[in-house]
Design a protein around this motif. Structure first.
Motif, short mmCIF file in Angstrom:
data_model
loop_
_atom_site.label_atom_id
_atom_site.label_comp_id
_atom_site.label_asym_id
_atom_site.label_seq_id
_atom_site.Cartn_x
_atom_site.Cartn_y
_atom_site.Cartn_z
N GLN A 1 46.74 -63.37 0.49
CA GLN A 1 48.14 -63.74 0.68
C GLN A 1 48.99 -62.51 1.01
O GLN A 1 49.80 -62.53 1.94
N CYS B 1 47.93 -59.66 2.26
CA CYS B 1 47.51 -59.17 3.59
C CYS B 1 48.19 -59.96 4.70
O CYS B 1 48.72 -59.39 5.66
N GLN B 2 48.16 -61.27 4.57
CA GLN B 2 48.74 -62.10 5.63
C GLN B 2 50.24 -61.92 5.74
O GLN B 2 50.79 -61.92 6.85
N PRO C 1 48.31 -63.30 11.19
CA PRO C 1 47.93 -63.26 9.78
C PRO C 1 46.48 -63.64 9.52
O PRO C 1 45.90 -63.24 8.51
N ASN C 2 45.88 -64.38 10.45
CA ASN C 2 44.48 -64.77 10.26
C ASN C 2 43.50 -63.63 10.50
O ASN C 2 42.27 -63.85 10.48
N THR D 1 41.37 -63.76 6.28
CA THR D 1 41.35 -65.16 5.87
C THR D 1 40.52 -65.33 4.61
O THR D 1 39.60 -64.55 4.34
#
Length: 558
Positions: A248, A250-251, A261-262, A265
């Motif tokens: 979360q 990281c994205q 953001p992916n 994952t």
């Protein structure tokens, strides 16, 4: 925006790079959960943030997911009830995960080392802001006591991640981005402009473990991410929440910086899905980081041929006891090492070799039985009060640990029996003290296998020379993450140092104070060597990051 991020974190990066070179003490994240450090409300707010996740659906979307899974139960006796997007091990689902991961890689590559490192450093900063939330998540998935979860799962894990970023920065910037090449010639010099670009290997897969979900996952995650690779995080089914929080964060930072953001994952699974094996053999996956048992680690090394595989597996950690200048302090140090997190550490000592005729100490000669009694007394003092003991032992992470603990009586003479401990705050917690079992050098079939958990063997040998031979041979064949020696003889210390070099294992000598063999310090101590069967890589060195990218050049006449 990434330039601003880089400037904000430049000093931290430069300090980390310097520390990697000097190997002197450095920590960028305070390990004390004290209100004087983090503020009066930080602990309560972090615990509340953790508790808010319980029984809820975690707000992450994973491409290709189908429904949700909730698989976590705290070793302290309750179900977390957090549900995550489930990725089934089907071609369609994994195709979607891989397609989404790869979609943003070109822009991420073109951000260059500085842009990617800036994002990585900002992610660490935001994770640091959630350190109490993470500590609670680590505590209630791994069973670590809170302070240990805060330190190992929070501050120390952040340091290891920063260490990986620092090494990646050094390796990526070792080659200049551009150069003018000029070769003298008769008709004038030949001149060319050359460009050198760091390019990623592909999709990276991080396979998390139950016991240290952040400490063992973050080095590989950040090493792969800042070198340009997309990262798929496949957590252990028993420890999803710490890595869901990680993904979360990281994205959020990736999106804020204008990236897909992916690129990071979460791939949560039902344990029956066997998702890790499916992901690991995908052609898009070029890097794999794994911490766990030998069986799957060996399988990955053998079958994930398209990828560079970094594994940390099981080993037989060894202590050679020849003599000591402080018998009481030695027993106390060993007792603490056996008890810390109930021995559920890849670095915890298991085999203690000592001469059957006993050892020389400052308190006179000690027989094997007396050494066992000394360790027993130290354990009693350390763990005699249940309320104090639980803060060192933590909780037993899974039933396999209990099964191994309950079977030790059939393997040798039990010198110190394990006992259940009542947790003052969690009545249903599973907490056990360590067991110490007496063996001889003839019991190789027992002590040459890792017995993960709170079990240690006191092994009587024909003398220190045989102890050293057993140490060298066992580590060479079965691996180890740590080794230790106690001796007042420089000749013996020299022999054990040489054996450790041959076996490829880090050695601690005469630990009598506040440093313990199962602890390692980021920026100074290497975790694992990659030189024996327990691990094929080290946290963290240049080799750990350099194979995660390639340098591709272009050239033209000027």
């Amino acid at each position: 925006m990434t330039e601003t991020m880089f400037d904000q974190h430049r000093e931290r990066l430069e300090s980390a790079v310097a520390a990697c070179s000097s190997r002197e003490y450095f920590s960028a994240f305070d390990e004390s959960p004290s209100p004087r450090v983090y503020g009066e409300n930080a602990a309560a707010e972090g615990k509340a943030a953790f508790e808010a996740w319980l029984g809820s659906e975690f707000p992450l979307a994973t491409p290709g997911s189908d429904g949700t899974v909730a698989t976590e139960r705290s070793p302290y006796g309750f179900d977390l009830g957090v549900s995550y997007p489930r990725v089934p091990a089907t071609d369609a689902a994994v195709d979607a995960v891989m397609s989404a991961a790869r979609a943003g890689m070109r822009a991420w590559r073109d951000a260059g080392p500085q842009g990617r490192v800036a994002v990585g450093l900002e992610i660490l900063d935001r994770l640091h802001g959630r350190i109490f939330e993470l500590a609670n998540a680590v505590q209630h998935t791994s069973g670590q006591a809170f302070v240990m979860a805060f330190q190992a799962g929070g501050a120390h894990a952040l340091d290891r991640a920063l260490e990986a970023i620092a090494y990646a920065w050094t390796e990526m910037t070792r080659t200049p981005a551009t150069a003018v090449w000029e070769k003298p010639g008769r008709g004038g010099p030949l001149r060319m402009e050359k460009t050198f670009t760091v390019v990623p290997r592909g999709v990276a897969l991080v396979i998390g473990c139950n016991t240290f979900p952040t400490w063992n996952s973050w080095p590989g995650l950040f090493a792969s991410l800042v070198t340009g690779n997309a990262v798929v995080v496949k957590p252990h089914a028993g420890a999803v929440l710490p890595l869901a929080i990680t993904v979360q964060a990281c994205q959020e930072v990736l999106a804020d910086a204008g990236f897909d953001p992916n690129l990071v994952t979460l791939a949560a699974e039902d344990p029956t899905d066997k998702l890790a094996a499916t992901l690991a053999t995908r052609p898009e996956v070029k890097l794999i980081d794994f911490t766990g048992g030998n069986a799957f680690g060996d399988w990955l090394e053998e079958n994930a041929r398209q990828a560079v595989v970094f594994t940390e597996k099981a080993g037989v950690n060894t202590v050679v006891v020849d003599s000591t200048s402080d018998f009481r302090a030695m027993c106390q140090n060993l007792a603490f090492s056996f008890a810390l997190y109930s021995g559920q550490m890849c670095t915890a000592p298991q085999n203690v070799y000592l001469p059957a005729d006993g050892i020389e100490t400052d308190d006179g000669p000690k027989t094997v039985a007396e050494v066992g009694a000394g360790i027993s007394a130290a354990l009693d003092k350390l763990l005699g009060d249940d309320a104090r003991a639980v803060e060192l032992l933590g909780g037993v992470v899974n039933g396999g640990v209990l099964e191994r603990l309950e079977s030790v009586g059939a393997k040798g003479d039990v010198l110190v029996s394990s006992r259940p401990v009542t947790h003052p705050s969690y009545a249903d917690a599973t907490v056990r003290t360590p067991a110490l079992v007496s063996l001889t050098a003839a019991d190789r079939s027992v002590f040459e296998e890792e017995c993960f958990g709170p079990v240690a063997y006191l092994i009587a040998t024909g003398g220190t020379e045989e102890s050293i031979d057993l140490f060298r041979d066992t580590v060479q064949r079965h691996g180890a993450m740590t080794a230790s020696v106690y001796s007042t003889s420089e000749k013996v210390l020299d022999s054990v140092r040489d054996a450790a070099l041959e076996a490829g294992v880090a050695l601690s000598e005469n630990l009598l104070g506040g440093v313990f063999v199962n602890q390692s310090a980021a920026f100074s101590d290497f975790h694992g060597t990659g030189a024996n069967p327990a691990a094929n890589a080290s946290y963290t060195d240049g080799a750990y990051v350099a194979s995660r990218f390639r340098v591709v050049q272009s050239r033209r006449h000027i």
